[in-house]
Design an enzyme around this catalytic site. Structure first.
Site, short mmCIF file in Angstrom:
data_model
loop_
_atom_site.label_atom_id
_atom_site.label_comp_id
_atom_site.label_asym_id
_atom_site.label_seq_id
_atom_site.Cartn_x
_atom_site.Cartn_y
_atom_site.Cartn_z
N SER A 53 6.76 5.25 5.88
CA SER A 53 8.17 4.71 6.11
C SER A 53 8.96 5.20 4.79
O SER A 53 8.52 4.90 3.93
CB SER A 53 8.04 3.29 6.09
OG SER A 53 9.21 2.50 6.28
N TYR A 93 15.27 7.27 7.99
CA TYR A 93 16.22 6.51 8.38
C TYR A 93 17.53 7.02 7.92
O TYR A 93 17.29 7.61 6.49
CB TYR A 93 16.42 4.92 7.76
CG TYR A 93 15.63 3.92 8.22
CD1 TYR A 93 15.43 3.75 9.52
CD2 TYR A 93 14.48 3.29 7.40
CE1 TYR A 93 14.57 2.62 10.03
CE2 TYR A 93 13.28 2.44 7.81
CZ TYR A 93 13.71 2.11 8.99
OH TYR A 93 12.69 1.16 9.69
N THR A 145 13.98 7.36 13.03
CA THR A 145 14.29 6.20 13.55
C THR A 145 15.74 5.99 13.97
O THR A 145 16.46 5.74 13.06
CB THR A 145 13.46 5.08 12.58
OG1 THR A 145 12.13 5.26 12.47
CG2 THR A 145 13.86 3.80 13.23
N LYS A 197 12.27 8.19 17.42
CA LYS A 197 11.50 7.15 17.48
C LYS A 197 12.42 5.90 17.65
O LYS A 197 13.79 5.89 17.15
CB LYS A 197 10.81 6.70 16.29
CG LYS A 197 10.04 5.07 16.32
CD LYS A 197 9.32 4.95 14.95
CE LYS A 197 8.40 3.71 15.17
NZ LYS A 197 9.59 2.59 14.94
N HIS A 211 10.75 -1.23 18.00
CA HIS A 211 10.53 -1.55 16.59
C HIS A 211 9.68 -3.03 16.57
O HIS A 211 9.94 -3.93 15.52
CB HIS A 211 11.92 -1.84 15.91
CG HIS A 211 12.10 -1.46 14.37
ND1 HIS A 211 12.93 -0.16 14.28
CD2 HIS A 211 11.70 -1.91 13.32
CE1 HIS A 211 12.77 -0.06 13.00
NE2 HIS A 211 11.94 -1.14 12.32
#
Length: 395
Positions: free
Chosen positions: A110, A133, A159, A255, A279
């Site tokens: 992440s 992100y 994402t 995603k 999520h």
């Protein structure tokens, strides 16, 4: 600690993690937004799908081997990107990545991990995936992509469903922060878990190391907190998929897709694969479960790209049901975090063992020897959850 080989289910790993991890960090893993309706539906809708048992079938020589993005894997399961793995246990993301590498499945780091891209690269040998992100500071994002390339990440997981942060009541009540703020509530939670504290004292990794030291004005925790809260980009659009692909030069997985129109848009704008995801029920509470919308997304784009599913996978049976409905692979996030909390690297390995054994046994009892042959014929079609139309009819 009792041997992990006595743990038989992901729920048992979760219970063990609850005992070993301070409440604020356990609750981060074990929560959804607002009423947590979507969080619960992600699990319960799997239970509505019934399996078709077959007998008198040769079950020798079974195989769970598959591929994701053209890479051979031992079973169709990947580790999902999950923030604060390094607060479930010291150096958590490193431990999860090592477990995934030894198991022969993809690991996804992440952006908001405690261990950095460089930490994972230095402590593993297999290429891993990096979840990205898109933030307002595009210079930072460009540097982040370059760091992922330098670490030889083999794919980016972009994402798309976190432009605005969903409210998670447990995190607010707990005063969650990474590292934890030292106040009466947090100190009380930590002193109840002395082993966790001892392990945390033995590592230098206590904050968001992909960000700390890599952003302007992010030199102290207070300014970093302000920066992070303000950086998720509300102007994110489909054209950003091409922007990211151009800079990365490798596969980009999109995603956060729950709608067939969004799935088609992702493919049209260059997604190499998509992840059907809400999520983990942590964003739009009241959104449908991922297994509920999977069939219509497969209908929309399944012939054009690989479709994966996350949110709600707690067993090998869940994996098989997702594959039967058309998914090429699945992601586990909470199961991995529970494993970390329960026993570090060994706990993640145990989570994977549990899922693999359940998947193999279920596949066999459904009359299949090869996971690649699993399909709609392995489930009862009238049990597939269907999303209600706006008029309330089943569609």
């Amino acid at each position: 600690m009792a041997a992990l080989d006595t743990v038989l289910t992901i729920d048992e790993l979760m219970a063990r993690a609850r005992r070993r991890v301070p409440k604020m960090f356990f609750d981060y893993a074990d929560s959804g937004s607002y009423t947590e309706t979507t969080y619960r539906d992600n699990e319960s809708d799997f239970q509505k799908i019934k399996l078709r048992q077959k007998v008198a079938v040769n079950l020798e020589g079974r195989s769970l081997a598959s591929t994701m993005l053209g890479k051979a894997i031992t079973m169709p399961v990947a580790i999902a990107p999950a923030a604060t793995g390094g607060m479930q246990v010291a150096d958590g993301e490193i431990k999860a990545a090592r477990a995934a590498e030894k198991y022969g499945i993809p690991f996804t780091l992440s952006t908001m991990s405690v261990c950095s891209i460089e930490d994972i690269a230095e402590n593993t040998t297999a290429p891993f995936w990096f979840q990205l992100y898109v933030m307002r500071d595009r210079g930072f994002i460009e540097r982040l992509i370059e760091r992922a390339k330098a670490a030889k990440c083999s794919a980016l997981v972009l994402t798309m469903d976190l432009q605005i942060l969903g409210q998670r009541h447990k995190d607010i009540h707990n005063g969650l922060s990474t590292p934890p703020k030292f106040n009466a509530k947090s100190v009380w939670q930590m002193v109840q878990h002395p082993q966790w504290c001892i392990e945390m004292l033995g590592t230098k990794r206590h904050t968001f190391r992909n960000i700390v030291g890599h952003v302007e004005g992010g030199h102290d925790l207070s300014s970093l907190s302000v920066w992070t809260a303000s950086q998720f980009d509300p102007t994110l659009s489909w054209k950003d998929v091409a922007w990211v692909k151009e800079r990365f030069g490798g596969p980009v997985i999109v995603k956060g897709v729950l709608d067939p129109e969004d799935a088609r848009a992702a493919v049209e704008h260059g997604a190499d694969a998509i992840v059907v995801s809400n999520h983990g029920g942590r964003q739009l509470d009241g959104a449908p479960s991922t297994i509920r919308v999977l069939p219509e997304i497969i209908d929309a784009v399944g012939s054009q790209t690989e479709v994966y599913l996350d949110s709600g996978i707690r067993s090998g049976q869940d994996v098989l049901k997702a594959l039967a409905l058309g998914a090429k692979g699945t992601f586990i996030g909470r199961a991995m975090l529970y494993g970390l909390g329960a026993g570090g690297e060994a706990g993640v390995t145990r989570a994977l063992d549990i899922i693999a054994k359940e998947l193999d046994t279920t596949m066999a009892l459904c009359g299949e020897r090869d996971i690649l042959n699993v399909g709609p014929h392995n489930i009862y079609s009238n049990d597939i959850p269907k999303r209600n139309s706006p008029l309330g009819t089943q569609g």
